[in-house]
Design an enzyme around this catalytic site. Sequence first.
Site, short mmCIF file in Angstrom:
data_model
loop_
_atom_site.label_atom_id
_atom_site.label_comp_id
_atom_site.label_asym_id
_atom_site.label_seq_id
_atom_site.Cartn_x
_atom_site.Cartn_y
_atom_site.Cartn_z
N THR A 124 0.81 -1.21 0.00
CA THR A 124 0.00 0.00 0.00
C THR A 124 0.85 1.26 0.00
O THR A 124 1.77 1.41 0.81
CB THR A 124 -0.94 0.01 1.22
OG1 THR A 124 -1.78 -1.13 1.17
CG2 THR A 124 -1.79 1.28 1.24
N LYS A 149 -0.76 -0.77 -4.29
CA LYS A 149 -2.14 -0.34 -4.10
C LYS A 149 -2.11 1.10 -3.60
O LYS A 149 -1.54 1.39 -2.54
CB LYS A 149 -2.85 -1.24 -3.09
CG LYS A 149 -4.27 -0.79 -2.74
CD LYS A 149 -4.95 -1.79 -1.84
CE LYS A 149 -6.29 -1.28 -1.32
NZ LYS A 149 -7.00 -2.28 -0.52
N LYS A 151 -3.89 4.57 -2.28
CA LYS A 151 -5.05 5.17 -1.63
C LYS A 151 -5.33 6.52 -2.28
O LYS A 151 -4.45 7.38 -2.38
CB LYS A 151 -4.78 5.35 -0.14
CG LYS A 151 -4.63 4.04 0.63
CD LYS A 151 -5.93 3.25 0.68
CE LYS A 151 -5.83 2.04 1.58
NZ LYS A 151 -7.11 1.30 1.68
N ASP A 176 -7.50 2.42 -4.72
CA ASP A 176 -8.62 2.33 -3.78
C ASP A 176 -9.18 3.73 -3.57
O ASP A 176 -8.57 4.57 -2.91
CB ASP A 176 -8.14 1.75 -2.45
CG ASP A 176 -9.28 1.52 -1.47
OD1 ASP A 176 -10.44 1.84 -1.81
OD2 ASP A 176 -9.02 1.02 -0.36
N LYS A 247 -12.53 -9.53 3.19
CA LYS A 247 -11.71 -9.33 4.38
C LYS A 247 -12.36 -10.10 5.53
O LYS A 247 -13.56 -9.97 5.76
CB LYS A 247 -11.61 -7.85 4.74
CG LYS A 247 -10.90 -6.99 3.69
CD LYS A 247 -10.94 -5.52 4.09
CE LYS A 247 -10.25 -4.65 3.05
NZ LYS A 247 -10.39 -3.20 3.36
N CYS A 275 -7.01 -7.13 3.84
CA CYS A 275 -6.90 -7.16 5.30
C CYS A 275 -6.97 -5.74 5.84
O CYS A 275 -6.84 -4.77 5.11
CB CYS A 275 -5.59 -7.82 5.73
SG CYS A 275 -4.10 -6.89 5.29
N ASP A 297 -4.02 -8.66 -1.13
CA ASP A 297 -3.56 -7.44 -0.45
C ASP A 297 -3.44 -7.75 1.04
O ASP A 297 -4.31 -7.39 1.83
CB ASP A 297 -4.54 -6.30 -0.72
CG ASP A 297 -4.14 -5.01 -0.02
OD1 ASP A 297 -2.93 -4.83 0.25
OD2 ASP A 297 -5.03 -4.18 0.27
N ASP A 299 -0.73 -6.96 3.16
CA ASP A 299 0.50 -6.28 3.60
C ASP A 299 0.36 -5.66 4.98
O ASP A 299 1.23 -4.89 5.40
CB ASP A 299 0.90 -5.21 2.59
CG ASP A 299 -0.12 -4.07 2.48
OD1 ASP A 299 -1.26 -4.25 2.94
OD2 ASP A 299 0.22 -3.01 1.93
#
Length: 326
Positions: A124, A149, A151, A176, A247, A275, A297, A299
């Site tokens: 992330t 990923k 944000k 995301d 998740k 997660c 994902d 991490d």
Amino acid sequence: MALTVTVTVERWPVAGSFIISRGAKTHVDVILCTLSDGSVTGRAEATPIYYEGESAEECADQIKQFVAEHPQLDRALLLQKMPRGAARNALDCALWDLECRKKNIALWQLARLPEPAATVSAFTISLDTPSLMESHARQAAADGYTLLKLKLAGDNDHERVAAVHRGAPAARLIVDANESWNDLDIAAEAAHLAQYSVELIEQPVSAGHDHLLSGVNSPVPLCADESCHTSAEIEKIAPYYDAVNIKLDKAGGLNEAIAMARAAQAMDLSIMVGCMLSTSLGIRPAFALAQMAHWVDLDGPLLLAKDRDHGFRFESGRILTVDEAN
């Protein structure tokens, strides 16, 4: 079975800060649930879903109250009597762990999941200025991460994605939006981001406003996260999305997460396994489920200042192994 149940709240510092559109976090509070039958002990960890108002203390109290009312615990009882969320996830996964240890078999075998192999996980890149996100992406690429990923927040997103692509031009990208694109032209946004190797857009609109995606012709697959928590919701979101992020904390355990994956496959939806911020103990059952996923994902431990001892080993962006004795 009558079990001794111990529940504690632990605070784990984040490495730097973890920033999304809803704010920054400098630590995460997790629930550690331990079950013992007197000879064998099972453990699990769960992270409260803060955007749904859960707190670690309330989840711990929920577990204690449920155990007091239902001393004969089993996974089927949890699904029937306990609401989804982090508290149920902690109990459910602790029961899985206990049974694995009693039978001396791996979780994937007990759950009838594919045998785990080295798995690429996204890393992330927190929400920040484009220049800082570019710098973080460059460092992540240098550390061997091949799937990033990002944000996003609904403003300056083009600049942020372009910056990350400059920093890590060979990396695959997931973005995301964290429900921030309600007022944007989703198809146009997706078309713009497709040029930067973006291969998945997570939760572009607010949960409950999925109808905004009706008729949207996106060149990049759209993935539901906050809009889908359980297997019962898969059919409802399927007309608007191409994938679902599963998740365990929001599903309320591995049992329901597996049901979500099966339901997603039945509706031809791709699967992402994600997660919350957590240690390796928190993502251990998710790693077993991740063998069914198109995107992984997990991490959470990498975003902490330190992980538990004997946790997962990450190398060149892949999850390699976990010490089952941890």
